[in-house]
Scaffold this motif. Structure first.
Motif, PDB file in Angstrom:
ATOM      1  N   ARG A   1     -10.791  27.005 -21.743  1.00  0.00           N
ATOM      2  CA  ARG A   1     -11.863  26.526 -22.615  1.00  0.00           C
ATOM      3  C   ARG A   1     -12.509  27.711 -23.340  1.00  0.00           C
ATOM      4  O   ARG A   1     -12.557  28.816 -22.806  1.00  0.00           O
TER       5      ARG A   1
ATOM      6  N   LYS B   1     -20.858  26.901 -31.674  1.00  0.00           N
ATOM      7  CA  LYS B   1     -21.805  26.766 -30.561  1.00  0.00           C
ATOM      8  C   LYS B   1     -23.070  26.035 -30.976  1.00  0.00           C
ATOM      9  O   LYS B   1     -23.773  26.479 -31.887  1.00  0.00           O
ATOM     10  N   PRO B   2     -23.361  24.917 -30.308  1.00  0.00           N
ATOM     11  CA  PRO B   2     -24.590  24.190 -30.642  1.00  0.00           C
ATOM     12  C   PRO B   2     -25.787  24.873 -29.977  1.00  0.00           C
ATOM     13  O   PRO B   2     -26.171  24.526 -28.857  1.00  0.00           O
TER      14      PRO B   2
ATOM     15  N   ARG C   1     -22.371  17.519 -16.862  1.00  0.00           N
ATOM     16  CA  ARG C   1     -22.927  18.869 -17.014  1.00  0.00           C
ATOM     17  C   ARG C   1     -24.429  18.895 -16.761  1.00  0.00           C
ATOM     18  O   ARG C   1     -25.106  19.861 -17.038  1.00  0.00           O
TER      19      ARG C   1
ATOM     20  N   LYS D   1     -18.758  15.125 -22.661  1.00  0.00           N
ATOM     21  CA  LYS D   1     -19.836  15.570 -21.769  1.00  0.00           C
ATOM     22  C   LYS D   1     -20.932  14.514 -21.738  1.00  0.00           C
ATOM     23  O   LYS D   1     -21.093  13.743 -22.699  1.00  0.00           O
TER      24      LYS D   1
ATOM     25  N   TRP E   1     -13.364  18.650 -26.792  1.00  0.00           N
ATOM     26  CA  TRP E   1     -14.449  18.031 -26.025  1.00  0.00           C
ATOM     27  C   TRP E   1     -15.677  17.835 -26.904  1.00  0.00           C
ATOM     28  O   TRP E   1     -15.858  18.537 -27.887  1.00  0.00           O
TER      29      TRP E   1
ATOM     30  N   ASP F   1     -24.959  32.005 -22.727  1.00  0.00           N
ATOM     31  CA  ASP F   1     -24.948  31.613 -21.303  1.00  0.00           C
ATOM     32  C   ASP F   1     -24.555  32.752 -20.346  1.00  0.00           C
ATOM     33  O   ASP F   1     -23.776  32.542 -19.397  1.00  0.00           O
TER      34      ASP F   1
ATOM     35  N   GLY G   1     -19.700  17.812 -26.947  1.00  0.00           N
ATOM     36  CA  GLY G   1     -20.779  18.431 -26.168  1.00  0.00           C
ATOM     37  C   GLY G   1     -21.957  17.495 -25.936  1.00  0.00           C
ATOM     38  O   GLY G   1     -22.086  16.451 -26.590  1.00  0.00           O
ATOM     39  N   ALA G   2     -22.818  17.918 -25.006  1.00  0.00           N
ATOM     40  CA  ALA G   2     -23.951  17.092 -24.590  1.00  0.00           C
ATOM     41  C   ALA G   2     -24.900  16.764 -25.746  1.00  0.00           C
ATOM     42  O   ALA G   2     -25.460  15.675 -25.815  1.00  0.00           O
ATOM     43  N   ARG G   3     -25.065  17.716 -26.673  1.00  0.00           N
ATOM     44  CA  ARG G   3     -25.995  17.489 -27.789  1.00  0.00           C
ATOM     45  C   ARG G   3     -25.399  16.565 -28.848  1.00  0.00           C
ATOM     46  O   ARG G   3     -26.097  16.108 -29.738  1.00  0.00           O
TER      47      ARG G   3
ATOM     48  N   GLU H   1     -17.372  28.255 -16.455  1.00  0.00           N
ATOM     49  CA  GLU H   1     -17.386  29.316 -17.465  1.00  0.00           C
ATOM     50  C   GLU H   1     -17.094  30.670 -16.828  1.00  0.00           C
ATOM     51  O   GLU H   1     -17.682  31.022 -15.800  1.00  0.00           O
TER      52      GLU H   1
ATOM     53  N   HIS I   1     -23.053  24.702 -16.265  1.00  0.00           N
ATOM     54  CA  HIS I   1     -24.216  24.257 -17.044  1.00  0.00           C
ATOM     55  C   HIS I   1     -25.253  23.549 -16.181  1.00  0.00           C
ATOM     56  O   HIS I   1     -26.424  23.508 -16.540  1.00  0.00           O
TER      57      HIS I   1
ATOM     58  N   GLU J   1     -14.883  22.719 -28.254  1.00  0.00           N
ATOM     59  CA  GLU J   1     -15.878  21.678 -28.521  1.00  0.00           C
ATOM     60  C   GLU J   1     -15.878  21.346 -30.012  1.00  0.00           C
ATOM     61  O   GLU J   1     -15.857  22.246 -30.855  1.00  0.00           O
TER      62      GLU J   1
HETATM   63  C1  PEP Z   1     -20.638  24.586 -23.430  1.00  0.00           C
HETATM   64  O1  PEP Z   1     -19.762  23.998 -22.790  1.00  0.00           O
HETATM   65  O2  PEP Z   1     -20.659  25.802 -23.592  1.00  0.00           O
HETATM   66  C2  PEP Z   1     -21.763  23.795 -23.966  1.00  0.00           C
HETATM   67  C3  PEP Z   1     -22.427  24.116 -25.057  1.00  0.00           C
HETATM   68  O3  PEP Z   1     -22.015  22.781 -23.173  1.00  0.00           O
HETATM   69  P1  PEP Z   1     -23.057  21.533 -23.204  1.00  0.00           P
HETATM   70  O4  PEP Z   1     -22.626  20.665 -24.337  1.00  0.00           O
HETATM   71  O5  PEP Z   1     -22.807  20.960 -21.865  1.00  0.00           O
HETATM   72  O6  PEP Z   1     -24.442  22.104 -23.348  1.00  0.00           O
END
Ligand code: PEP
Ligand code: MN
Length: 360
Positions: A42, A47-48, A158, A128, A99, A233, A101-103, A222, A196, A80
């Motif tokens: 991964r 990046k969100p 997560r 997620k 994938w 992170d 992501g959570a957001r 990670e 996470h 992601e």
């Molecule tokens: C990630 O996997 O680095 C990430 C941004 O995850 P999440 O969507 O779970 O915050």
């Protein structure tokens, strides 16, 4: 055939939070590729970030680094995606797995746009959980993908945001939520992301073990060769060596046992438990009958169904009684909240019902 294979060993996905440089990606992959449990690499490319101004990923450029990982180490790669344009770019670069992501999972419009971009495409997708503890949204995102014809889907737990600054977790695990999702979709492949949830590399092993104890099918962890220097992170990433050690110490649990004497013992204990449950249901029904009689009395003297002093007394006495029997205060409280809510609901029904009167 599904990419996500259920087996005795957990399906492990590992790699850095973000792809930062070609060297960092290749160095991580070189170390991780030798860990037998790792089946998928991964790396975040877009990046969100919660606040603007932090590292937002290397974008499309990094997708070619991931192709180098795939070709050099024969390790499939996942990124992601949060936009149809990300889907398009990732597919063009031959990315094997995507994938959400959570957001992104929190936003049905955005999930739908991604699902539309995936129509007619055959690719495994991991979803997620949304940042808020809402199983419906999580299930909804999975269903949007299913309706677009995506058949190979895994869910990633997560953890959930909370304002509880005293918590040891970065994101609250709320274990009943992934369990509920699994109850609703028993065939779903479910992966835990202890990185996470923990937010801290020292706690990752403990959360990963808990996921194994609960029957999760895989882990997403990670890993960065120099975690403290990571651009995102940093506190939760671990070196590939630490990851290898974590995986070797993990106790993997199975759903069944072939040991007949243990299976018989378990069956015997289940029979005993069935008997206790039947008694508990009988007792609950008797308790509710008393509630109804109390409702009629309250109605005849025009009293409220809810009596704060009585509720306080119940909480206090039952917690004490539970404590003597080694039952946690938290458990007793949540159990009695449910029982008391139902009792009040029944009494309110009686107060409103003009037909029922107290029998003297
Ligand atoms: C990630 O996997 O680095 C990430 C941004 O995850 P999440 O969507 O779970 O915050
Ligand atoms: Mn991350």
């Amino acid at each position: 055939m599904s990419f996500f294979k259920k087996g005795d060993a957990p399906f492990v996905i590992a790699g850095p939070c973000s792809a930062e440089t070609r060297e960092q990606v290749m160095e991580t992959a070189a170390a991780i590729a030798g860990i037998p449990e790792v089946k998928l690499f991964r790396a975040g490319v877009w990046k969100p970030r919660t606040r603007p101004g932090s590292f937002e990923g290397k974008g499309t450029e990094a997708l070619s680094w991931l192709q180098d990982v795939k070709h050099t180490y024969r390790l499939p790669v996942a990124v992601e995606v949060a936009e149809p344009a990300h889907v398009e770019q990732a597919l063009q670069h031959g990315t094997e797995v995507l994938w959400i992501g959570a957001r992104t999972t929190v936003n049905p419009f955005q999930v739908q746009r991604i699902a539309d971009a995936l129509k007619g495409v055959t690719i495994p997708v991991m979803v997620k959980n949304p940042v808020n503890p809402d199983v419906e949204l999580w299930q909804g995102a999975i269903e949007r993908l299913e309706r677009s014809g995506i058949t190979d889907i895994a869910a990633i737990h997560r953890g959930f945001s909370s304002y509880d600054t005293a918590s040891v977790y970065r994101n609250q695990p709320n274990w009943p939520i992934p369990i509920e999702l699994k109850r609703r979709k028993p065939e779903l492949f479910i992966i835990c992301d202890p990185s996470h949830i923990s937010g801290n590399r020292d706690r990752v092993a403990e959360v990963a073990q808990r996921a194994m104890d609960m029957g999760f099918n895989g882990l997403m962890i990670e890993s960065h060769p120099h975690p403290d220097k990571a651009l995102s992170d940093a506190a939760q990433q671990m070196t590939p060596d630490a990851l290898r050690e974590l995986l070797s110490e993990l106790i993997v649990r199975r759903q069944y046992t072939e040991d007949m004497s243990m299976a018989t013992e378990l069956e015997y204990l289940r029979q005993l438990m069935d008997g206790i449950d039947a008694e508990m249901i009988d007792l609950l029904a008797r308790r509710m009958e008393l509630s109804e009689r109390m409702g009629l009395v309250k109605k005849s003297c025009n009293m409220t169904a809810y009596q704060p002093d009585r509720w306080r007394e119940i909480v206090e006495t039952r917690s004490k009684q539970g404590g003597v029997k080694m039952l946690s205060e938290e458990f007793i409280l949540s159990l009695y909240e449910k029982i008391h809510d139902e009792s009040i609901r029944k009494q309110v029904e009686i107060l409103r019902d003009t037909r029922k009167e107290v029998k003297k």
